[in-house]
Motif scaffolding. Structure first.
Motif, PDB file in Angstrom:
ATOM      1  N   THR A  14       0.833  -1.195   0.000  1.00  0.00           N
ATOM      2  CA  THR A  14       0.000   0.000   0.000  1.00  0.00           C
ATOM      3  C   THR A  14       0.860   1.234   0.000  1.00  0.00           C
ATOM      4  O   THR A  14       1.974   1.227   0.497  1.00  0.00           O
ATOM      5  CB  THR A  14      -0.939   0.017   1.219  1.00  0.00           C
ATOM      6  N   SER A  15       0.303   2.301  -0.567  1.00  0.00           N
ATOM      7  CA  SER A  15       1.033   3.556  -0.587  1.00  0.00           C
ATOM      8  C   SER A  15       0.802   4.374   0.673  1.00  0.00           C
ATOM      9  O   SER A  15       1.470   5.365   0.896  1.00  0.00           O
ATOM     10  CB  SER A  15       0.586   4.392  -1.808  1.00  0.00           C
ATOM     11  N   TRP A  16      -0.166   3.961   1.520  1.00  0.00           N
ATOM     12  CA  TRP A  16      -0.481   4.709   2.740  1.00  0.00           C
ATOM     13  C   TRP A  16       0.570   4.420   3.796  1.00  0.00           C
ATOM     14  O   TRP A  16       0.889   3.275   4.077  1.00  0.00           O
ATOM     15  CB  TRP A  16      -1.859   4.284   3.234  1.00  0.00           C
ATOM     16  N   PRO A  17       1.134   5.430   4.445  1.00  0.00           N
ATOM     17  CA  PRO A  17       2.075   5.192   5.522  1.00  0.00           C
ATOM     18  C   PRO A  17       1.345   4.514   6.681  1.00  0.00           C
ATOM     19  O   PRO A  17       0.570   5.144   7.388  1.00  0.00           O
ATOM     20  CB  PRO A  17       2.554   6.591   5.914  1.00  0.00           C
ATOM     21  N   PHE A  18       1.572   3.237   6.857  1.00  0.00           N
ATOM     22  CA  PHE A  18       0.736   2.400   7.702  1.00  0.00           C
ATOM     23  C   PHE A  18       1.164   2.535   9.142  1.00  0.00           C
ATOM     24  O   PHE A  18       2.001   1.815   9.644  1.00  0.00           O
ATOM     25  CB  PHE A  18       0.858   0.949   7.223  1.00  0.00           C
ATOM     26  N   CYS A  19       0.592   3.519   9.814  1.00  0.00           N
ATOM     27  CA  CYS A  19       0.948   3.791  11.197  1.00  0.00           C
ATOM     28  C   CYS A  19      -0.278   3.605  12.057  1.00  0.00           C
ATOM     29  O   CYS A  19      -1.381   3.850  11.633  1.00  0.00           O
ATOM     30  CB  CYS A  19       1.470   5.220  11.344  1.00  0.00           C
ATOM     31  N   ILE A  20      -0.105   3.203  13.256  1.00  0.00           N
ATOM     32  CA  ILE A  20      -1.234   2.930  14.116  1.00  0.00           C
ATOM     33  C   ILE A  20      -1.457   4.049  15.108  1.00  0.00           C
ATOM     34  O   ILE A  20      -0.520   4.595  15.655  1.00  0.00           O
ATOM     35  CB  ILE A  20      -1.024   1.598  14.862  1.00  0.00           C
ATOM     36  N   LEU A  21      -2.706   4.345  15.286  1.00  0.00           N
ATOM     37  CA  LEU A  21      -3.071   5.354  16.271  1.00  0.00           C
ATOM     38  C   LEU A  21      -3.614   4.655  17.508  1.00  0.00           C
ATOM     39  O   LEU A  21      -4.797   4.666  17.769  1.00  0.00           O
ATOM     40  CB  LEU A  21      -4.145   6.274  15.688  1.00  0.00           C
ATOM     41  N   ASP A 136      -8.555  -4.503   4.126  1.00  0.00           N
ATOM     42  CA  ASP A 136      -7.366  -4.124   3.355  1.00  0.00           C
ATOM     43  C   ASP A 136      -6.161  -5.001   3.637  1.00  0.00           C
ATOM     44  O   ASP A 136      -5.029  -4.546   3.550  1.00  0.00           O
ATOM     45  CB  ASP A 136      -7.020  -2.651   3.633  1.00  0.00           C
ATOM     46  N   THR A 137      -6.383  -6.270   3.988  1.00  0.00           N
ATOM     47  CA  THR A 137      -5.257  -7.164   4.256  1.00  0.00           C
ATOM     48  C   THR A 137      -5.329  -8.458   3.471  1.00  0.00           C
ATOM     49  O   THR A 137      -4.399  -9.249   3.517  1.00  0.00           O
ATOM     50  CB  THR A 137      -5.191  -7.526   5.755  1.00  0.00           C
ATOM     51  N   GLY A 138      -6.440  -8.718   2.779  1.00  0.00           N
ATOM     52  CA  GLY A 138      -6.607 -10.014   2.129  1.00  0.00           C
ATOM     53  C   GLY A 138      -6.926 -11.113   3.113  1.00  0.00           C
ATOM     54  O   GLY A 138      -6.741 -12.289   2.814  1.00  0.00           O
ATOM     55  N   TRP A 282       2.715 -26.916  -7.449  1.00  0.00           N
ATOM     56  CA  TRP A 282       3.045 -25.499  -7.319  1.00  0.00           C
ATOM     57  C   TRP A 282       1.793 -24.721  -6.936  1.00  0.00           C
ATOM     58  O   TRP A 282       0.735 -24.907  -7.545  1.00  0.00           O
ATOM     59  CB  TRP A 282       3.594 -24.953  -8.639  1.00  0.00           C
ATOM     60  N   SER A 283       1.915 -23.889  -5.941  1.00  0.00           N
ATOM     61  CA  SER A 283       0.776 -23.064  -5.501  1.00  0.00           C
ATOM     62  C   SER A 283       1.102 -21.603  -5.732  1.00  0.00           C
ATOM     63  O   SER A 283       2.167 -21.123  -5.334  1.00  0.00           O
ATOM     64  CB  SER A 283       0.481 -23.299  -4.014  1.00  0.00           C
ATOM     65  N   LEU A 284       0.171 -20.911  -6.368  1.00  0.00           N
ATOM     66  CA  LEU A 284       0.270 -19.465  -6.556  1.00  0.00           C
ATOM     67  C   LEU A 284      -0.927 -18.839  -5.855  1.00  0.00           C
ATOM     68  O   LEU A 284      -2.072 -19.083  -6.230  1.00  0.00           O
ATOM     69  CB  LEU A 284       0.267 -19.111  -8.045  1.00  0.00           C
ATOM     70  N   LEU A 285      -0.653 -18.080  -4.814  1.00  0.00           N
ATOM     71  CA  LEU A 285      -1.695 -17.500  -3.970  1.00  0.00           C
ATOM     72  C   LEU A 285      -1.690 -15.991  -4.168  1.00  0.00           C
ATOM     73  O   LEU A 285      -0.750 -15.298  -3.796  1.00  0.00           O
ATOM     74  CB  LEU A 285      -1.433 -17.860  -2.506  1.00  0.00           C
ATOM     75  N   LEU A 286      -2.758 -15.460  -4.760  1.00  0.00           N
ATOM     76  CA  LEU A 286      -2.841 -14.052  -5.143  1.00  0.00           C
ATOM     77  C   LEU A 286      -3.811 -13.328  -4.226  1.00  0.00           C
ATOM     78  O   LEU A 286      -4.966 -13.749  -4.075  1.00  0.00           O
ATOM     79  CB  LEU A 286      -3.308 -13.918  -6.597  1.00  0.00           C
ATOM     80  N   SER A 287      -3.362 -12.238  -3.628  1.00  0.00           N
ATOM     81  CA  SER A 287      -4.190 -11.466  -2.704  1.00  0.00           C
ATOM     82  C   SER A 287      -4.559 -10.126  -3.322  1.00  0.00           C
ATOM     83  O   SER A 287      -3.748  -9.516  -4.034  1.00  0.00           O
ATOM     84  CB  SER A 287      -3.438 -11.228  -1.399  1.00  0.00           C
ATOM     85  N   PRO A 288      -5.760  -9.625  -3.029  1.00  0.00           N
ATOM     86  CA  PRO A 288      -6.116  -8.285  -3.518  1.00  0.00           C
ATOM     87  C   PRO A 288      -5.246  -7.187  -2.923  1.00  0.00           C
ATOM     88  O   PRO A 288      -5.259  -6.059  -3.419  1.00  0.00           O
ATOM     89  CB  PRO A 288      -7.586  -8.129  -3.098  1.00  0.00           C
ATOM     90  N   SER A 289      -4.487  -7.500  -1.866  1.00  0.00           N
ATOM     91  CA  SER A 289      -3.551  -6.515  -1.334  1.00  0.00           C
ATOM     92  C   SER A 289      -2.358  -6.319  -2.258  1.00  0.00           C
ATOM     93  O   SER A 289      -1.549  -5.418  -2.050  1.00  0.00           O
ATOM     94  CB  SER A 289      -3.067  -6.937   0.060  1.00  0.00           C
ATOM     95  N   ASN A 344     -11.484  -5.105   0.143  1.00  0.00           N
ATOM     96  CA  ASN A 344     -10.534  -4.117  -0.343  1.00  0.00           C
ATOM     97  C   ASN A 344     -11.262  -2.778  -0.411  1.00  0.00           C
ATOM     98  O   ASN A 344     -12.107  -2.561  -1.284  1.00  0.00           O
ATOM     99  CB  ASN A 344     -10.001  -4.490  -1.722  1.00  0.00           C
ATOM    100  N   PRO A 345     -10.987  -1.852   0.514  1.00  0.00           N
ATOM    101  CA  PRO A 345     -11.787  -0.630   0.592  1.00  0.00           C
ATOM    102  C   PRO A 345     -11.598   0.334  -0.565  1.00  0.00           C
ATOM    103  O   PRO A 345     -12.287   1.356  -0.631  1.00  0.00           O
ATOM    104  CB  PRO A 345     -11.321  -0.002   1.910  1.00  0.00           C
ATOM    105  N   ARG A 346     -10.672   0.045  -1.480  1.00  0.00           N
ATOM    106  CA  ARG A 346     -10.472   0.912  -2.654  1.00  0.00           C
ATOM    107  C   ARG A 346     -11.107   0.335  -3.917  1.00  0.00           C
ATOM    108  O   ARG A 346     -11.049   0.962  -4.971  1.00  0.00           O
ATOM    109  CB  ARG A 346      -8.975   1.141  -2.886  1.00  0.00           C
ATOM    110  N   ALA A 347     -11.693  -0.861  -3.804  1.00  0.00           N
ATOM    111  CA  ALA A 347     -12.173  -1.577  -4.994  1.00  0.00           C
ATOM    112  C   ALA A 347     -13.643  -1.280  -5.260  1.00  0.00           C
ATOM    113  O   ALA A 347     -14.493  -2.168  -5.238  1.00  0.00           O
ATOM    114  CB  ALA A 347     -11.945  -3.070  -4.830  1.00  0.00           C
TER     115      ALA A 347
END
Length: 631
Positions: A14-21, A136-138, A282-289, A344-347
């Motif tokens: 993500t492009s958001w600076p992921f900081c916790i409040l 927003d974490t998949g 072979w496993s390929l696991l794709l996340s919306p994140s 995914n809150p942007r989708a």
């Protein structure tokens, strides 16, 4: 396959600076910027204390705003508020997660700090105690079982003599390349040539910005290659129709000459691994994140980034080039597919303008309306002229009654009314709004109606009136759940700063108590005139509070989101509705009001196009009952 899907907990991208409040976890001395204290919790309340109260992105989106402060290990906010009462889902008992009948505030605050602070920690299985970590974490995704876009199993090696359509369980098939793909006992041979790839698109489009996809793949290695043959077979998602070569956005490719399996991202080999043998899975696991996890026989090989946001209509492709005879060619023996729907809150899948009609004539509202629903209808309340009107959403239009439900008539409404917030409690409607007196100071007022939002009667007592450090209130957002009312408002302070504040009550006639020493005030506090935060919209979705609000930076607006389990510890997500680049919201949006629906979130907002603001609607898929099953 089920195990592979269950254990997909990828890293966030993500492009958001992921900081916790985690400001409820700060010591009193560490609290910044006027959060208040237990002693001043009710100095701006109209009435006695409520339940448990202690008295009385894209360019032009507005940017992510200031970086959020970090936690410091205390428990002030949790000790000063009835946080177990304030949980978004009272059926979720965090104490169970910690192995205790009663929840220790210090343990809870420390666990939240651990899960919220690092960029990738919230997707870890240990953080399942917090419903906020589903956003927003998949994680906490909903398995799809009906109307599947892709077949669950492609057993190509068992389909010798069948058509590709029959082998693919009747799925839509579109072949490409100079020669038709072949089905033999080895599996599917793509059958491309030295100068072009062959293969097929299978099934329907998948939205990789909202769906988590797991592919378990078995290849059949070519025979007699000895490092010199041109033999390949792969499976990938693509965002475009194949030409001479497939534009593989993300996938796996077997190279016969190199005896490797490569992860392909953006048409390039990102990493390569020893191909193993024909029994290797072979496993390929794709996340919306935006993470792609590669496993070989259940052992992690690596986690990589890909552009999930651009793959809203991705097609599954099998592809490759084969110059050997069919009995020795590289092939795809088997593919198992699992799809889950994530939050995914942007989708947003449907961003469109809404026409407002009053007596069949279009009008332009001053601000975005409040959206609410009863058992059968979606209603909206909005400002038109001097009054507040209520209308019904019908097929992209808002049909509004010609008569306003409220007009300014009281002394405390001398300079007008606005910011309507429509709330259904299961039996009756309430309308909260901002009333401005002859000095321009705003107070929060309420009116009530019966089962139809057609006629409202003002409540005698105000909800909130400004006092002490507050010069004015506006923009109320109110929700009701299980006997508890929760409200978020904007407070304009005497110092000139603004911030959002939260309140709660179990009795609308008994007054509201303020949530004190929490993280909302520092998250939302604005002191610079070049910035602004307003229009909060609070909902409960999938057992967590979702707080949407509008942020202005300069002249551009964006809608942002923060999530919380108990209104105290906040996890900021960042911009979720920004500039679309075209149409009514090409430069951004403000004035959001959200509505939680089954497995989706709807929102109305005002789109910004550089000339004017126009009312719009958007919707996005979001599981609504996956977090509640954790305990």
């Amino acid at each position: 396959m089920e195990q592979a899907v269950t254990h997909l907990r990828p890293h966030r991208q993500t492009s958001w600076p992921f900081c916790i409040l985690v400001w409820a976890a700060l010591t009193a001395a560490g609290l910044a910027g006027g959060c208040g204290s237990a002693s001043d919790a009710t100095e701006d309340l109209a009435g006695a204390g409520g339940v448990g109260g202690r008295g009385g992105f894209q360019d032009g989106a507005g940017g992510p705003g200031p970086e959020a402060p970090a936690q410091d290990g205390g428990t002030v906010g949790l000790e000063d508020n009835p946080y177990e009462l304030l949980l978004a889902d009272p059926q979720r008992n965090p104490g169970d997660y910690f192995g205790a009948d009663t929840l220790d505030p210090e343990d809870y605050a420390e666990a939240a700090a651990t899960c919220y602070a690092p960029a990738d920690a919230c997707s870890a299985s240990d953080c399942g105690a917090f419903a906020s970590c589903c956003v927003d974490t998949g994680s906490c995704c909903q398995p799809l079982t009906e109307d599947l876009a892709l077949p669950e199993l492609l057993a190509f090696a068992d389909c010798a003599g069948l058509t590709l359509e029959a082998c693919a369980e009747g799925a839509n098939i579109a072949t490409f390349g100079p020669r038709e793909p072949l089905l033999t006992g080895r599996g599917l041979i793509p059958n491309g040539t030295a100068t072009s790839e062959g293969g097929a698109l299978i099934g329907e489009a998948v939205n990789l910005s909202t769906d988590r996809v797991a592919l378990d793949v078995q290849f059949t290695l070519p025979l007699g290659c000895n490092g010199t043959c041109l033999e390949s077979a792969g499976v990938a998602f693509t965002g475009s129709m194949p030409d001479v070569f497939l534009d593989a956005a993300v996938g796996l490719l077997l190279s016969g000459s190199r005896e490797t399996v490569s992860l392909i991202v953006g048409g390039e080999a990102t990493d390569s691994f020893d191909a193993g043998n024909n029994d290797t899975v072979w496993s390929l696991l794709l996340s919306p994140s935006g993470s792609a996890e590669v496993q070989r026989d259940g052992i992690l090989q690596g986690v990589y980034a890909f552009d999930s946001a651009s793959l809203t209509g991705a097609r599954l492709a099998v592809f490759g080039r084969n110059l050997s005879v069919a009995d020795t060619s590289a092939a795809l023996a088997r593919i198992e597919i699992g799809i889950q729907r994530c939050d995914n809150p942007r989708a947003w899948t449907d961003r469109q303008p809404i026409t407002v009609l009053v007596q069949d004539e279009p009008v332009s509202p001053l601000r975005a309306p409040s959206i609410a629903g009863d058992d059968t209808t979606t209603w909206l309340a909005l400002e038109i002229g001097d009054g507040i009107f209520v209308g019904e959403r019908r097929a992209g239009q808002l049909v509004v009654d010609a008569v306003p439900v409220l007009m300014p008539s009281e002394p405390y409404e001398a300079l007008g009314i606005g910011d309507p917030e429509l709330v259904w409690d299961g039996a009756a409607w309430s309308l909260f709004y901002t009333a401005r007196d002859d000095n321009g100071a705003g107070s929060i007022r309420a009116a009530v109606a019966g089962p139809s939002p057609a006629s409202f009667v003002r409540s005698e007592a105000p909800v909130l009136t400004p006092s002490a450090d507050v010069a004015s209130f506006d923009a109320p957002s109110v929700l009701y759940r299980d006997g508890l009312w929760v409200m978020v408002v904007r407070a304009m302070l005497a110092s000139g700063a603004t911030e959002l504040r939260a309140y709660y009550t179990s009795d609308l006639q008994g007054g509201w108590a303020r949530v004190v020493n929490g993280g909302l005030e520092p998250l939302s506090r604005v002191e610079e005139p070049t910035s602004e935060i307003t229009s909060p919209s609070l909902i409960i979705h999938n057992s967590a509070y979702h707080l949407y609000y509008a942020r202005r930076t300069g002249t551009r607006w964006a809608v942002e989101l923060a999530v919380s389990d108990e209104l105290l510890l906040w996890r900021p997500i960042g911009p979720v509705i920004g500039a679309s680049g075209e149409g009514f919201d090409s430069l951004g949006g403000n004035g959001p009001d959200a509505l939680s629906q089954t497995d989706r979130v709807d929102v109305v907002y005002m789109g910004q196009n550089g000339i004017s603001f126009e009312l719009g609607y958007a919707s996005r898929p979001a599981p609504s009952d996956t977090a509640s099953s954790i305990f």
